[in-house]
Design a protein around this motif. Structure first.
Motif, PDB file in Angstrom:
ATOM      1  N   VAL A 133      18.443  -5.634  21.452  1.00  0.00           N
ATOM      2  CA  VAL A 133      17.774  -4.910  22.529  1.00  0.00           C
ATOM      3  C   VAL A 133      17.591  -3.461  22.104  1.00  0.00           C
ATOM      4  CG1 VAL A 133      17.794  -4.403  25.001  1.00  0.00           C
ATOM      5  CG2 VAL A 133      19.020  -6.411  24.133  1.00  0.00           C
ATOM      6  N   VAL A 134      16.376  -2.950  22.233  1.00  0.00           N
ATOM      7  CA  VAL A 134      16.102  -1.559  21.863  1.00  0.00           C
ATOM      8  C   VAL A 134      15.408  -0.848  23.015  1.00  0.00           C
ATOM      9  CG1 VAL A 134      15.973  -2.086  19.393  1.00  0.00           C
ATOM     10  CG2 VAL A 134      13.882  -2.110  20.778  1.00  0.00           C
ATOM     11  N   GLU A 135      15.517   0.463  22.987  1.00  0.00           N
ATOM     12  CA  GLU A 135      14.874   1.283  24.009  1.00  0.00           C
ATOM     13  C   GLU A 135      13.353   1.248  23.864  1.00  0.00           C
ATOM     14  OE1 GLU A 135      16.877   5.200  24.771  1.00  0.00           O
ATOM     15  OE2 GLU A 135      17.969   4.615  22.958  1.00  0.00           O
ATOM     16  N   HIS A 136      12.702   1.629  24.931  1.00  0.00           N
ATOM     17  CA  HIS A 136      11.245   1.698  24.952  1.00  0.00           C
ATOM     18  C   HIS A 136      10.736   2.612  23.828  1.00  0.00           C
ATOM     19  CE1 HIS A 136       7.204   1.801  26.627  1.00  0.00           C
ATOM     20  NE2 HIS A 136       7.225   3.125  26.537  1.00  0.00           N
ATOM     21  N   GLY A 137       9.774   2.112  23.070  1.00  0.00           N
ATOM     22  CA  GLY A 137       9.156   2.916  22.022  1.00  0.00           C
ATOM     23  C   GLY A 137       9.939   2.999  20.734  1.00  0.00           C
ATOM     24  N   LYS A 138      11.043   2.260  20.614  1.00  0.00           N
ATOM     25  CA  LYS A 138      11.871   2.333  19.415  1.00  0.00           C
ATOM     26  C   LYS A 138      11.891   0.988  18.697  1.00  0.00           C
ATOM     27  CE  LYS A 138      14.778   6.143  20.950  1.00  0.00           C
ATOM     28  NZ  LYS A 138      16.154   6.668  21.076  1.00  0.00           N
ATOM     29  N   THR A 139      12.291   1.024  17.425  1.00  0.00           N
ATOM     30  CA  THR A 139      12.440  -0.186  16.628  1.00  0.00           C
ATOM     31  C   THR A 139      13.908  -0.374  16.291  1.00  0.00           C
ATOM     32  OG1 THR A 139      12.031   1.050  14.590  1.00  0.00           O
ATOM     33  CG2 THR A 139      10.131   0.003  15.642  1.00  0.00           C
ATOM     34  N   PRO A 140      14.341  -1.608  16.042  1.00  0.00           N
ATOM     35  CA  PRO A 140      15.769  -1.833  15.770  1.00  0.00           C
ATOM     36  C   PRO A 140      16.192  -1.230  14.442  1.00  0.00           C
ATOM     37  CG  PRO A 140      14.516  -3.854  15.443  1.00  0.00           C
ATOM     38  CD  PRO A 140      13.574  -2.866  16.051  1.00  0.00           C
ATOM     39  N   SER A 141      17.393  -0.680  14.403  1.00  0.00           N
ATOM     40  CA  SER A 141      17.913  -0.097  13.172  1.00  0.00           C
ATOM     41  C   SER A 141      18.308  -1.197  12.195  1.00  0.00           C
ATOM     42  CB  SER A 141      19.128   0.774  13.475  1.00  0.00           C
ATOM     43  OG  SER A 141      20.205  -0.033  13.939  1.00  0.00           O
ATOM     44  N   ARG A 142      18.415  -0.818  10.930  1.00  0.00           N
ATOM     45  CA  ARG A 142      18.861  -1.765   9.907  1.00  0.00           C
ATOM     46  C   ARG A 142      20.252  -2.277  10.235  1.00  0.00           C
ATOM     47  NH1 ARG A 142      22.180  -0.946   5.799  1.00  0.00           N
ATOM     48  NH2 ARG A 142      22.068   1.321   6.075  1.00  0.00           N
ATOM     49  N   GLU A 143      21.133  -1.388  10.725  1.00  0.00           N
ATOM     50  CA  GLU A 143      22.505  -1.805  11.050  1.00  0.00           C
ATOM     51  C   GLU A 143      22.509  -2.835  12.169  1.00  0.00           C
ATOM     52  OE1 GLU A 143      22.641   2.057   9.027  1.00  0.00           O
ATOM     53  OE2 GLU A 143      21.523   1.312  10.774  1.00  0.00           O
ATOM     54  N   LEU A 144      21.662  -2.641  13.174  1.00  0.00           N
ATOM     55  CA  LEU A 144      21.636  -3.583  14.282  1.00  0.00           C
ATOM     56  C   LEU A 144      21.197  -4.960  13.802  1.00  0.00           C
ATOM     57  CD1 LEU A 144      21.916  -4.162  17.310  1.00  0.00           C
ATOM     58  CD2 LEU A 144      19.537  -3.422  17.593  1.00  0.00           C
ATOM     59  N   ILE A 145      20.175  -5.015  12.979  1.00  0.00           N
ATOM     60  CA  ILE A 145      19.683  -6.301  12.480  1.00  0.00           C
ATOM     61  C   ILE A 145      20.731  -6.963  11.591  1.00  0.00           C
ATOM     62  CG2 ILE A 145      17.940  -7.396  11.031  1.00  0.00           C
ATOM     63  CD1 ILE A 145      15.989  -5.213  11.990  1.00  0.00           C
ATOM     64  N   GLU A 146      21.313  -6.199  10.670  1.00  0.00           N
ATOM     65  CA  GLU A 146      22.283  -6.768   9.738  1.00  0.00           C
ATOM     66  C   GLU A 146      23.535  -7.264  10.463  1.00  0.00           C
ATOM     67  OE1 GLU A 146      23.163  -3.899   6.756  1.00  0.00           O
ATOM     68  OE2 GLU A 146      21.258  -4.188   5.673  1.00  0.00           O
ATOM     69  N   ARG A 147      24.046  -6.480  11.373  1.00  0.00           N
ATOM     70  CA  ARG A 147      25.288  -6.858  12.045  1.00  0.00           C
ATOM     71  C   ARG A 147      25.079  -8.021  13.008  1.00  0.00           C
ATOM     72  NH1 ARG A 147      27.362  -0.579  12.950  1.00  0.00           N
ATOM     73  NH2 ARG A 147      27.617  -0.167  10.706  1.00  0.00           N
ATOM     74  N   THR A 148      23.980  -8.023  13.720  1.00  0.00           N
ATOM     75  CA  THR A 148      23.714  -9.154  14.612  1.00  0.00           C
ATOM     76  C   THR A 148      23.500 -10.430  13.800  1.00  0.00           C
ATOM     77  OG1 THR A 148      22.674  -7.628  16.183  1.00  0.00           O
ATOM     78  CG2 THR A 148      22.326  -9.975  16.539  1.00  0.00           C
ATOM     79  N   THR A 149      22.832 -10.314  12.675  1.00  0.00           N
ATOM     80  CA  THR A 149      22.646 -11.475  11.800  1.00  0.00           C
ATOM     81  C   THR A 149      23.995 -11.985  11.293  1.00  0.00           C
ATOM     82  OG1 THR A 149      20.454 -10.737  11.109  1.00  0.00           O
ATOM     83  CG2 THR A 149      21.589 -12.279   9.658  1.00  0.00           C
ATOM     84  N   GLY A 150      24.886 -11.073  10.897  1.00  0.00           N
ATOM     85  CA  GLY A 150      26.218 -11.474  10.450  1.00  0.00           C
ATOM     86  C   GLY A 150      27.014 -12.148  11.541  1.00  0.00           C
ATOM     87  N   ILE A 151      26.929 -11.616  12.763  1.00  0.00           N
ATOM     88  CA  ILE A 151      27.634 -12.233  13.901  1.00  0.00           C
ATOM     89  C   ILE A 151      27.058 -13.617  14.177  1.00  0.00           C
ATOM     90  CG2 ILE A 151      28.022 -12.041  16.391  1.00  0.00           C
ATOM     91  CD1 ILE A 151      28.092  -8.957  15.931  1.00  0.00           C
ATOM     92  N   ARG A 152      25.756 -13.742  14.101  1.00  0.00           N
ATOM     93  CA  ARG A 152      25.106 -15.044  14.310  1.00  0.00           C
ATOM     94  C   ARG A 152      25.640 -16.089  13.342  1.00  0.00           C
ATOM     95  NH1 ARG A 152      21.267 -17.626  11.509  1.00  0.00           N
ATOM     96  NH2 ARG A 152      20.004 -19.181  12.644  1.00  0.00           N
ATOM     97  N   GLU A 153      25.737 -15.740  12.085  1.00  0.00           N
ATOM     98  CA  GLU A 153      26.210 -16.697  11.086  1.00  0.00           C
ATOM     99  C   GLU A 153      27.659 -17.094  11.321  1.00  0.00           C
ATOM    100  OE1 GLU A 153      25.413 -14.529   7.536  1.00  0.00           O
ATOM    101  OE2 GLU A 153      23.248 -14.953   7.548  1.00  0.00           O
ATOM    102  N   ARG A 154      28.488 -16.115  11.657  1.00  0.00           N
ATOM    103  CA  ARG A 154      29.901 -16.430  11.915  1.00  0.00           C
ATOM    104  C   ARG A 154      30.052 -17.262  13.187  1.00  0.00           C
ATOM    105  NH1 ARG A 154      32.308 -17.076   7.972  1.00  0.00           N
ATOM    106  NH2 ARG A 154      34.212 -17.104   9.227  1.00  0.00           N
TER     107      ARG A 154
END
Length: 775
Positions: A735-756
């Motif tokens: 989830v990101v704020e209006h007008g913003k794009t997700p950070s690299r950390e958010l994508i990487e960490r959520t992906t890692g949590i998904r796999e675990r």
């Protein structure tokens, strides 16, 4: 005659995290038995249909939700570091000066407890002179004890904490808590922030007392924002002549409540306006609202009275079950009137509940009132139902405000609208200020405060409706992670959901949790459970590993298990995202657990509720990472010492990440009743030392329980193990704020949590179930 504001429902604080869907039974019984946290209860009982609040797209194996403008409001970060606020009594209030810091480096002696007794003078405050007061470890001072009863003291979850000073509901947003302190107890909120810890100091001189705090924000735990202590030094000086100074040296925290809260005599009530309405003669008399009465109460509260054509049912009348009254306030005329989904500036709600029974506890019909700034008291007098609360920030006397309302006879009805009407505020205003922009000697103010806070949490059902309406009703569970931090004292999230039945859409019975209103979550029956708010990317529980040099002996923190857990991996590190697995495993487990009771020899024994009782024997058949694990949902692993004592081999806390007990797996439909071994519950636990390995020993009374005892009370789990759902899908949403794009950390960490998460689920269900996480 003045309205009678007797409390019709009083809720208590709780250490519990997860939440149970309770639309049809035991509504507030669980509150009484377990003390479920009021904000959770308010969200639970106040659930209205969700709506989309952003744009949803797929991002690889993740779901991206970009919020609409304005959904999160605005953050207000602390900006008084190296400043002193001087508050001087004047004309029944206080004038405020914002000055360069005045700091006394001699702190005096450290306090060993919260209570302080002055020897040299009495401090005048709130109409009395005080020689003793309570200094809270969370940055506040309280004079006397909170009173109860009557509109003078609206105790909306505000109490005196065990460590002294102010205490509020566990997940209270500071924007709400700041207003809710008003007229609860005489208090100084020097830098009130829940969950702080550290040392308090006192130096008393002939003409003043200096109280200094050196505190840290909570650290190293699963619900914390940081791995290491932070520095927060601030000071209050109480002068003999009544002057007060708040001074701020080094401050790491960015959110807190700052202000003074004397008890204010409410005095004469002043009518603001009486709005006559055309009414609806086809509606029942108590839903045919003929007028709205607006009253200023002591300059602090706005009272809104809804007058019907006929008598309003009392809070003890069974007829109130399912009824609801909504009152909305707006600065601009709302296009859609008063919407129960939270789109208005202010939404105050009264809902009626019928009789409910849970185990041996029974509660009669009652009203429940909730909303930002709203007192939990409902007055019913003749044809009028009244509520009162503080106004939101920015509402001032003289402003034009629009009041609208809606009424609903049952949970299945669409609310009948009462059109917006303009009125001019008089005699009441919001008491919040911006200390940094106040003119020097601003005031006098009877009460004055500022809430420093992060962004407003989005509504859980709006998050879910955003995803389901965009991508379809194909998720059993939804977990949310964000680049922004919300106004919550904890870094984690509780959970909620309509308890849908997955692809089959059917309800699960025999688990003591009933399917709720599916439409609230925009599901036709598939969707089941979710995080209620996004977890911040920099929170401890979104870190892949703790710091390598972390040293921690607290067995409720992952740092206490680093050596033990590293032994099972090839790289000498603990399993990745261990805190994240603790959180998601525990919260999604609340879809089935822990609500059941057992009937043993005619006695109903609660095994929870919400979390398994500490004394419940709840070993894990398929451990996630340690040989001996207790359920992620609570309980323990107990060794019977055969002498009336029991050794706790694993406790009822969910760190490090643990698996699920036999009872959990039965309730999930993963194993049959025949596969659940007999267990027991220990009651009347009394500490009796520790064994040579540091395990706690307790004396206790033991009661044997079988799965048939649970079935005798709850009925069989249906669908049974042969027909229960075995394959699940979790939507992992960034989830990101209006007008913003997700950070690299958010994508990487959520992906890692998904796999675990996929691996965790397969492991703890003994490979009897699978979890996908596909958008």
């Amino acid at each position: 005659m003045k309205p009678d504001f007797r409390p019709l429902e009083i809720l208590r604080r709780s250490p519990f995290r997860g939440r149970r869907r309770l639309p049809l039974l035991a509504v507030l019984v669980i509150v009484s038995l377990a003390g479920i946290y009021p904000a959770e209860v308010c969200a639970q009982f106040g659930q209205e249909p969700g709506h989309s609040i952003g744009t949803v797209t797929k991002r690889g194996n993740l779901i991206l939700l970009t919020l609409n403008d304005g959904v999160l409001g605005r953050a207000r970060m602390f900006n008084l570091a190296h400043r002193t606020l001087r508050l001087t009594p004047d004309a029944g209030g206080y004038r405020v000066q914002n000055l360069p810091v005045v700091w006394d480096a001699d702190f005096g002696a450290a306090l060993t407890g919260p209570q302080v007794s002055l020897k040299n003078f009495a401090f005048p405050f709130s109409g009395k002179s005080w020689t003793s007061f309570s200094v809270g470890v969370t940055g506040s001072i309280v004079f006397g004890e909170p009173e109860s009863g009557g509109p003078q003291t609206e105790r909306r979850g505000v109490t005196v904490g065990r460590e002294g000073g102010l205490s509020v509901d566990r997940f209270a947003e500071l924007t709400d808590a700041a207003a809710e302190i008003i007229n609860t107890v005489p208090a100084l909120s020097v830098f009130f922030k829940p969950r702080m810890s550290g040392t308090r100091y006192l130096k008393e001189l002939d003409d003043r007392a200096v109280i200094t705090w050196t505190l840290t924000e909570p650290f190293a735990g699963i619900q914390d924002w940081t791995w290491r202590p932070t520095i927060n030094r601030f000071q209050a000086v109480l002068h003999k002549d009544g002057r007060i100074e708040f001074s701020y040296d080094e401050i790491a925290a960015r959110d807190a409540v700052v202000g003074i809260y004397p008890l204010v005599p409410l005095g004469e009530e002043k009518s603001i306006d009486v709005i006559s309405l055309p009414g609806n003669p086809t509606a029942a008399a108590n839903f045919d609202i003929r007028s709205i009465h607006l009253t200023a109460v002591g300059g602090l509260y706005l009272r809104v009275g809804l007058e019907g054509r006929g008598p309003m049912p009392a809070g003890t009348d069974p007829a109130i079950a399912g009824t609801a009254y909504f009152v909305c306030l707006d600065r601009k005329a709302p296009v859609s009137g008063c919407q129960p989904d939270g789109r208005n500036d202010v939404l105050w709600t009264v809902r009626g509940f019928g009789e409910r029974t849970r185990g041996t506890f029974h509660m009669g019909p009652s009203y429940f009132a909730f909303g930002t700034g709203l007192a939990r008291r409902v007055s019913v007098e003749g044809n009028t139902l009244s509520i009162q609360g503080t106004l939101p920030e920015g509402y001032a006397s003289g402003d034009t405000v629009y009041v609208s309302a809606a009424v609903r006879a049952s949970d299945t009805d669409k609310p009948a609208q009462i059109a917006p009407h303009a009125f001019k505020l008089a005699g009441v205003a919001n008491l919040a200020v911006d200390f940094s922009s106040l003119p020097n000697s601003g005031g006098p103010f009877p009460v004055v405060y500022e809430a420093f806070h992060y962004l407003k949490p989005p509504r859980a059902q709006d998050l879910t409706c955003s995803v389901i309406q965009a991508l379809g009703d194909k998720y059993d569970m939804l977990a949310y992670y964000s680049d922004f931090r919300i106004d919550n004292p904890e870094a984690g999230t509780s959970s909620d959901g309509p308890l849908g039945g997955g692809p089959s859409g059917g309800a699960v019975t025999g688990i003591a949790a009933e399917q709720g209103n599916l439409a609230d979550y925009c599901t036709k029956g598939h969707f089941q459970w979710q995080f209620i708010q996004p977890v911040y990317v920099d929170a401890n529980q979104m870190q892949k590993y703790p710091p390598e040099d972390l040293k921690d002996t607290n067995t409720h923190n992952i740092g206490g298990y680093l050596h033990q857990l590293a032994e099972r991996t090839s790289d000498g590190k603990i399993p990745p995202y261990d805190y994240a697995m603790s959180q998601i495993g525990h919260e999604m487990g609340h879809r089935w657990s822990a609500f059941v009771s057992a009937k043993v020899n005619g006695e109903i024994i609660d095994l929870g509720p919400t979390h398994w009782a500490m004394g419940l024997q709840a070993p894990v058949p398929f451990p996630y990472q340690r040989p001996t694990e207790a359920s992620a949902m609570g309980g323990g692993v107990w060794q019977d010492n055969l002498d009336g004592t029991y050794t706790q081999l694993d406790d009822n806390y969910y760190v490090p990440a643990t698996g699920l007990s036999y009872l959990d797996l039965y309730l999930m439909g993963m194993i049959s009743p025949a596969e659940v071994p007999d267990f027991f519950i220990l009651r009347k636990l009394v500490p009796a030392g520790k064994d040579v390995n540091g395990h706690s020993i307790f004396k206790a009374d033991r009661t044997k329980i079988t799965i048939q005892d649970v079935i005798a009370n709850e009925g069989a789990r249906l669908p049974d193990v042969d027909h229960a759902q075995k394959n699940f899908n979790t939507g992992m949403v960034i989830v990101v704020e209006h007008g913003k794009t997700p950070s690299r950390e958010l994508i990487e960490r959520t992906t890692g949590i998904r796999e675990r998460w996929i691996d965790y689920w397969s492991t703890v269900t003994g490979h009897r179930s699978t979890m996908t996480a596909n958008p």
